[in-house]
Design a protein around this motif. Structure first.
Motif, PDB file in Angstrom:
ATOM      1  N   LYS A  38       1.018  -1.221   0.048  1.00 12.97           N
ATOM      2  CA  LYS A  38       0.035   0.003  -0.090  1.00 12.97           C
ATOM      3  C   LYS A  38       0.869   1.296   0.018  1.00 12.97           C
ATOM      4  N   GLY A  39       2.013   1.166   0.465  1.00 17.36           N
ATOM      5  CA  GLY A  39       3.071   2.347   0.295  1.00 17.36           C
ATOM      6  C   GLY A  39       3.985   2.086   1.198  1.00 17.36           C
ATOM      7  N   ARG A  40       4.816   3.275   1.485  1.00 19.89           N
ATOM      8  CA  ARG A  40       6.115   3.271   2.377  1.00 19.89           C
ATOM      9  C   ARG A  40       5.775   2.556   3.829  1.00 19.89           C
ATOM     10  N   GLN A  59       2.314   2.432   8.046  1.00 21.59           N
ATOM     11  CA  GLN A  59       2.208   2.580   6.320  1.00 21.59           C
ATOM     12  C   GLN A  59       1.891   4.036   6.180  1.00 21.59           C
ATOM     13  N   ASP A  61       1.709   7.692   3.490  1.00 26.37           N
ATOM     14  CA  ASP A  61       1.405   7.924   2.102  1.00 26.37           C
ATOM     15  C   ASP A  61       2.695   8.827   1.716  1.00 26.37           C
ATOM     16  N   GLU A  62       2.255   9.554   0.399  1.00 23.62           N
ATOM     17  CA  GLU A  62       3.499  10.296  -0.181  1.00 23.62           C
ATOM     18  C   GLU A  62       3.683  11.617   0.546  1.00 23.62           C
TER      19      GLU A  62
END
Length: 157
Positions: A38-40, A59, A61-62
């Motif tokens: 789902k992301g970093r 987790q 987001d950008e």
């Protein structure tokens, strides 16, 4: 005869511990891969010997905001990863103790470790390896017996 039985019991205990530890690692890996898809993911940890060891997965987001958080806390290999609520939408770099008042001390420390790790990586640094609780104890004992600051046996040389 007693020594042979003791060795066998210790070997079986070690084998069971190893097997259960592998199951726990597999469970952690599954959750990490799920969050990573789902992301970093930022990881925070607080290892201990006599209290619950704690591991946090955040987790993000950008924009470095927490989308989902999970944690594992416990003394035994039976600890499972659980959902961690109350952090969604917060920026990792801006987390403070005041944001974490509803969590226990070990969980707060693991979350703040995740923040510290995130800040180190963002600035291009490398995260140092945290010694295991057993190694910390060994290092403390060794430091009591080594020459510190030019002193021997408590007297200046």
């Amino acid at each position: 005869m007693f020594i042979i039985m003791l060795i066998i019991i210790l070997a079986v205990g070690f084998g069971v511990q190893y097997f259960l530890g592998m199951i726990q690692i597999k469970h952690f890996t599954k959750n990490y891969i799920d969050l990573r898809s789902k992301g970093r993911v930022v990881i925070g940890r607080k290892p201990t010997i006599f209290q619950s060891g704690t591991l946090v997965l955040l987790q993000i987001d950008e924009k470095d905001r927490i989308e989902e958080a999970k944690y594992m806390q416990g003394v035994t290999v039976f600890s499972k990863i659980k959902a961690l609520s109350g952090l969604e939408g917060k920026r990792v770099a801006k987390l403070e103790n005041a944001d974490l008042t509803k969590h226990n001390k070990l969980l707060r420390n693991a979350i703040l470790d995740a923040k510290r790790t995130f800040n180190i990586i963002q600035s291009g640094g490398e995260v140092e390896k945290i010694p295991s609780p057993m190694m910390q104890a060994v290092n403390r004992v060794n430091s009591m017996f080594t020459n510190k600051g030019g002193k021997k046996n408590g007297y200046n040389s």
